[in-house]
Write a protein that holds these residues in place. Sequence first.
Motif, mmCIF file in Angstrom:
data_model
loop_
_atom_site.group_PDB
_atom_site.id
_atom_site.type_symbol
_atom_site.label_atom_id
_atom_site.label_comp_id
_atom_site.label_asym_id
_atom_site.label_seq_id
_atom_site.Cartn_x
_atom_site.Cartn_y
_atom_site.Cartn_z
ATOM 1 N N PRO A 50 0.824 -1.214 0.000
ATOM 2 C CA PRO A 50 0.000 0.000 0.000
ATOM 3 C C PRO A 50 0.861 1.268 0.000
ATOM 4 O O PRO A 50 1.981 1.227 0.469
ATOM 5 N N PRO A 51 0.356 2.351 -0.524
ATOM 6 C CA PRO A 51 -0.957 2.496 -1.141
ATOM 7 C C PRO A 51 -0.943 1.947 -2.563
ATOM 8 O O PRO A 51 0.000 2.169 -3.313
ATOM 9 N N ILE A 52 -1.994 1.229 -2.948
ATOM 10 C CA ILE A 52 -2.101 0.678 -4.292
ATOM 11 C C ILE A 52 -2.912 1.669 -5.127
ATOM 12 O O ILE A 52 -4.070 1.940 -4.837
ATOM 13 N N ALA A 53 -2.266 2.220 -6.139
ATOM 14 C CA ALA A 53 -2.914 3.199 -7.009
ATOM 15 C C ALA A 53 -3.674 2.488 -8.120
ATOM 16 O O ALA A 53 -3.136 1.589 -8.774
ATOM 17 N N VAL A 54 -4.912 2.901 -8.316
ATOM 18 C CA VAL A 54 -5.764 2.376 -9.381
ATOM 19 C C VAL A 54 -6.318 3.581 -10.125
ATOM 20 O O VAL A 54 -6.860 4.502 -9.512
ATOM 21 N N GLY A 55 -6.168 3.588 -11.441
ATOM 22 C CA GLY A 55 -6.612 4.726 -12.222
ATOM 23 C C GLY A 55 -7.839 4.428 -13.059
ATOM 24 O O GLY A 55 -8.124 3.270 -13.375
ATOM 25 N N VAL A 56 -8.549 5.494 -13.407
ATOM 26 C CA VAL A 56 -9.702 5.400 -14.303
ATOM 27 C C VAL A 56 -9.362 6.230 -15.533
ATOM 28 O O VAL A 56 -8.912 7.375 -15.424
ATOM 29 N N GLU A 57 -9.578 5.640 -16.710
ATOM 30 C CA GLU A 57 -9.348 6.341 -17.972
ATOM 31 C C GLU A 57 -10.643 6.369 -18.777
ATOM 32 O O GLU A 57 -11.325 5.341 -18.888
ATOM 33 N N GLU A 58 -10.936 7.511 -19.332
ATOM 34 C CA GLU A 58 -12.065 7.690 -20.242
ATOM 35 C C GLU A 58 -13.393 7.220 -19.641
ATOM 36 O O GLU A 58 -14.298 6.826 -20.382
ATOM 37 N N ASP A 59 -13.537 7.220 -18.338
ATOM 38 C CA ASP A 59 -14.741 6.753 -17.651
ATOM 39 C C ASP A 59 -15.102 5.314 -17.998
ATOM 40 O O ASP A 59 -16.206 4.860 -17.694
ATOM 41 N N ALA A 60 -14.220 4.596 -18.661
ATOM 42 C CA ALA A 60 -14.580 3.257 -19.134
ATOM 43 C C ALA A 60 -13.544 2.185 -18.839
ATOM 44 O O ALA A 60 -13.833 1.002 -18.967
ATOM 45 N N TYR A 61 -12.344 2.571 -18.443
ATOM 46 C CA TYR A 61 -11.268 1.607 -18.223
ATOM 47 C C TYR A 61 -10.652 1.795 -16.850
ATOM 48 O O TYR A 61 -10.586 2.910 -16.337
ATOM 49 N N ILE A 62 -10.168 0.693 -16.296
ATOM 50 C CA ILE A 62 -9.455 0.730 -15.022
ATOM 51 C C ILE A 62 -8.015 0.302 -15.289
ATOM 52 O O ILE A 62 -7.771 -0.695 -15.971
ATOM 53 N N VAL A 63 -7.069 1.061 -14.757
ATOM 54 C CA VAL A 63 -5.646 0.760 -14.856
ATOM 55 C C VAL A 63 -5.191 0.338 -13.465
ATOM 56 O O VAL A 63 -5.362 1.090 -12.501
ATOM 57 N N LEU A 64 -4.650 -0.877 -13.358
ATOM 58 C CA LEU A 64 -4.297 -1.404 -12.046
ATOM 59 C C LEU A 64 -3.111 -2.344 -12.116
ATOM 60 O O LEU A 64 -2.837 -2.940 -13.158
ATOM 61 N N PRO A 65 -2.408 -2.487 -10.987
ATOM 62 C CA PRO A 65 -1.349 -3.491 -10.931
ATOM 63 C C PRO A 65 -1.987 -4.858 -10.702
ATOM 64 O O PRO A 65 -2.994 -4.976 -10.014
ATOM 65 N N TYR A 66 -1.398 -5.863 -11.298
ATOM 66 C CA TYR A 66 -1.909 -7.224 -11.121
ATOM 67 C C TYR A 66 -0.720 -8.168 -11.033
ATOM 68 O O TYR A 66 0.180 -8.120 -11.877
ATOM 69 N N THR A 67 -0.711 -8.991 -10.016
ATOM 70 C CA THR A 67 0.378 -9.945 -9.824
ATOM 71 C C THR A 67 -0.116 -11.344 -10.132
ATOM 72 O O THR A 67 -1.114 -11.794 -9.572
ATOM 73 N N LYS A 68 0.594 -12.007 -11.036
ATOM 74 C CA LYS A 68 0.309 -13.401 -11.371
ATOM 75 C C LYS A 68 1.413 -14.245 -10.743
ATOM 76 O O LYS A 68 2.598 -14.004 -11.010
ATOM 77 N N PRO A 69 1.045 -15.217 -9.911
ATOM 78 C CA PRO A 69 2.077 -16.080 -9.329
ATOM 79 C C PRO A 69 2.951 -16.681 -10.440
ATOM 80 O O PRO A 69 2.459 -17.064 -11.489
ATOM 81 N N CYS A 70 4.212 -16.711 -10.194
ATOM 82 C CA CYS A 70 5.226 -17.249 -11.114
ATOM 83 C C CYS A 70 5.499 -16.360 -12.330
ATOM 84 O O CYS A 70 6.374 -16.658 -13.123
ATOM 85 N N TYR A 71 4.738 -15.283 -12.518
ATOM 86 C CA TYR A 71 4.946 -14.409 -13.669
ATOM 87 C C TYR A 71 5.323 -12.990 -13.276
ATOM 88 O O TYR A 71 5.812 -12.231 -14.087
ATOM 89 N N GLY A 72 5.024 -12.604 -12.044
ATOM 90 C CA GLY A 72 5.372 -11.274 -11.582
ATOM 91 C C GLY A 72 4.214 -10.283 -11.656
ATOM 92 O O GLY A 72 3.067 -10.660 -11.834
ATOM 93 N N THR A 73 4.586 -9.017 -11.523
ATOM 94 C CA THR A 73 3.590 -7.949 -11.465
ATOM 95 C C THR A 73 3.532 -7.206 -12.795
ATOM 96 O O THR A 73 4.556 -6.900 -13.391
ATOM 97 N N PHE A 74 2.315 -6.916 -13.207
ATOM 98 C CA PHE A 74 2.037 -6.217 -14.453
ATOM 99 C C PHE A 74 1.175 -5.001 -14.139
ATOM 100 O O PHE A 74 0.417 -5.001 -13.182
ATOM 101 N N LEU A 75 1.247 -4.000 -14.985
ATOM 102 C CA LEU A 75 0.274 -2.916 -14.957
ATOM 103 C C LEU A 75 -0.631 -3.179 -16.136
ATOM 104 O O LEU A 75 -0.156 -3.317 -17.278
ATOM 105 N N ILE A 76 -1.938 -3.292 -15.862
ATOM 106 C CA ILE A 76 -2.875 -3.643 -16.916
ATOM 107 C C ILE A 76 -4.004 -2.633 -17.011
ATOM 108 O O ILE A 76 -4.267 -1.880 -16.076
ATOM 109 N N ARG A 77 -4.677 -2.651 -18.140
ATOM 110 C CA ARG A 77 -5.860 -1.821 -18.371
ATOM 111 C C ARG A 77 -6.973 -2.766 -18.801
ATOM 112 O O ARG A 77 -6.802 -3.556 -19.735
#
Length: 95
Positions: A50-77
């Motif tokens: 924390p703090p985990i930042a999550v963004g909103v784009e164009e009122d339609a998309y969420i931008v967030l970090p996502y961690t997949k075990p064995c693959y690491g952390t990604f920033l996704i939309r």
Amino acid sequence: MACIDELNPEVLLRGASFAECRKAVEKRCREIYYVDPGYAIVDTHIIGVPPIAVGVEEDAYIVLPYTKPCYGTFLIRVPGGAEVERLRLKGRRRP
């Protein structure tokens, strides 16, 4: 728990640290909310430092970090749908 892959995420950053994801959200998004670890977006619980930042784009998309075990952390939309409004109600706004 839903599989994030079902949302066809757009990968914005690969192999990133939690701090790098936070900085990227803060730089990329105008509308930013901070959530605690365990906060669920589309039935998927977010983990991170924390703090985990999550963004909103164009009122339609969420931008967030996502961690997949064995693959690491990604920033996704992903498409936000009703999650955008829920995030606006539950998340803490950027100071």
